[in-house]
Design an enzyme around this catalytic site. Structure first.
Site, PDB file in Angstrom:
ATOM      1  N   HIS A 178       0.823  -1.214   0.000  1.00  0.00           N
ATOM      2  CA  HIS A 178       0.000   0.000   0.000  1.00  0.00           C
ATOM      3  C   HIS A 178       0.859   1.267   0.000  1.00  0.00           C
ATOM      4  O   HIS A 178       2.044   1.248   0.339  1.00  0.00           O
ATOM      5  CB  HIS A 178      -0.920   0.016   1.225  1.00  0.00           C
ATOM      6  N   GLU A 218      -2.336  -7.273   7.117  1.00  0.00           N
ATOM      7  CA  GLU A 218      -1.028  -7.198   7.761  1.00  0.00           C
ATOM      8  C   GLU A 218      -0.993  -8.098   8.998  1.00  0.00           C
ATOM      9  O   GLU A 218      -2.038  -8.508   9.525  1.00  0.00           O
ATOM     10  CB  GLU A 218      -0.727  -5.737   8.146  1.00  0.00           C
ATOM     11  N   GLY A 237       3.555  -4.525   4.172  1.00  0.00           N
ATOM     12  CA  GLY A 237       4.995  -4.742   4.179  1.00  0.00           C
ATOM     13  C   GLY A 237       5.438  -6.044   4.808  1.00  0.00           C
ATOM     14  O   GLY A 237       6.203  -6.809   4.206  1.00  0.00           O
TER      15      GLY A 237
END
EC number: 5.4.2.-
Length: 215
Positions: free
Chosen positions: A9, A82, A151
């Site tokens: 993102h 996430e 991430g």
């Protein structure tokens, strides 16, 4: 051969504030929106057929911007969320106590049973993101999906495809709106199944990433 593109993102308000997000959320910054637009420009040339996104707000917004550029519909998949960071979510990294920083460092430094209280382990994260990836194999022949995720989630996915354990030391940097590509193929020269073609490409972005500016 199935090609799958992976996009982290865009930059968020909490990224800029050095605040732990996990499965909590904050909006994209103006820079994050611009990063997503630049991914969209790149995606137009990649013949993307499907966009599959984590259902958290920051990934949904990133996916919406990319979809507008390449004319694709979006499917949301909670398995692409996430890592659940438990009791540390919403906290600024610089405000953590020594004990709390120890919990966080377990995930960075490669502790097999590392887990933030109230959160999930890296193995649990790996299991669900791999399940989401496997669903791409059920898409129609000729599909070229783009997955929008996070991430730690994408870093874990790429690292485990390369043969590392889910809990391995974090040594793969995937910046905001970086693009990675993995392929599913039968090869005489590589192990059959998923292989990593590229990881963390930011050549489409025109400004330094946060981690470059905050060094």
């Amino acid at each position: 051969m199935l090609q799958v593109y992976l996009v982290r993102h865009g930059e968020t308000q909490w990224n800029a504030e050095r605040r732990i997000q996990g499965q909590s959320d904050s909006p994209l910054t103006a820079k994050g929106e611009q990063q997503a637009m630049q991914v969209g420009e790149r995606a137009r040339s990649l013949s993307i057929t499907h966009i599959i996104s984590s259902d958290l707000g920051r990934t949904k917004r990133t996916a919406e911007i990319i979809a507008q550029a390449c004319g694709c519909d979006i499917t949301f998949d909670s398995r692409l969320r996430e890592l659940d960071m438990g009791v540390l979510e919403k906290r600024q990294i610089d405000s953590l106590t020594e004990e709390e920083e120890g919990w966080r460092r377990q995930l960075v430094n490669g502790t097999q049973d590392g887990r933030i209280p109230g959160g999930e382990s890296m193995q649990e994260l790996s299991d669900r993101v791999h399940a989401a990836l496997a669903s791409c194999l059920e898409l129609p022949q000729g599909s070229r999906p783009l997955l929008v995720s996070h991430g730690i989630a994408l870093g874990c996915l790429v690292s485990t495809i390369l043969g590392l354990p889910a809990w391995a030391e974090r040594r793969l940097r995937l910046r905001n709106c970086s693009i990675s590509r993995i392929d599913y193929q039968e090869s005489q020269w590589l192990a059959s199944g998923w292989v990593v073609e590229t990881a963390g490409d930011v050549s489409h972005l025109d400004a330094p990433a946060l981690d470059e500016l905050q060094r």
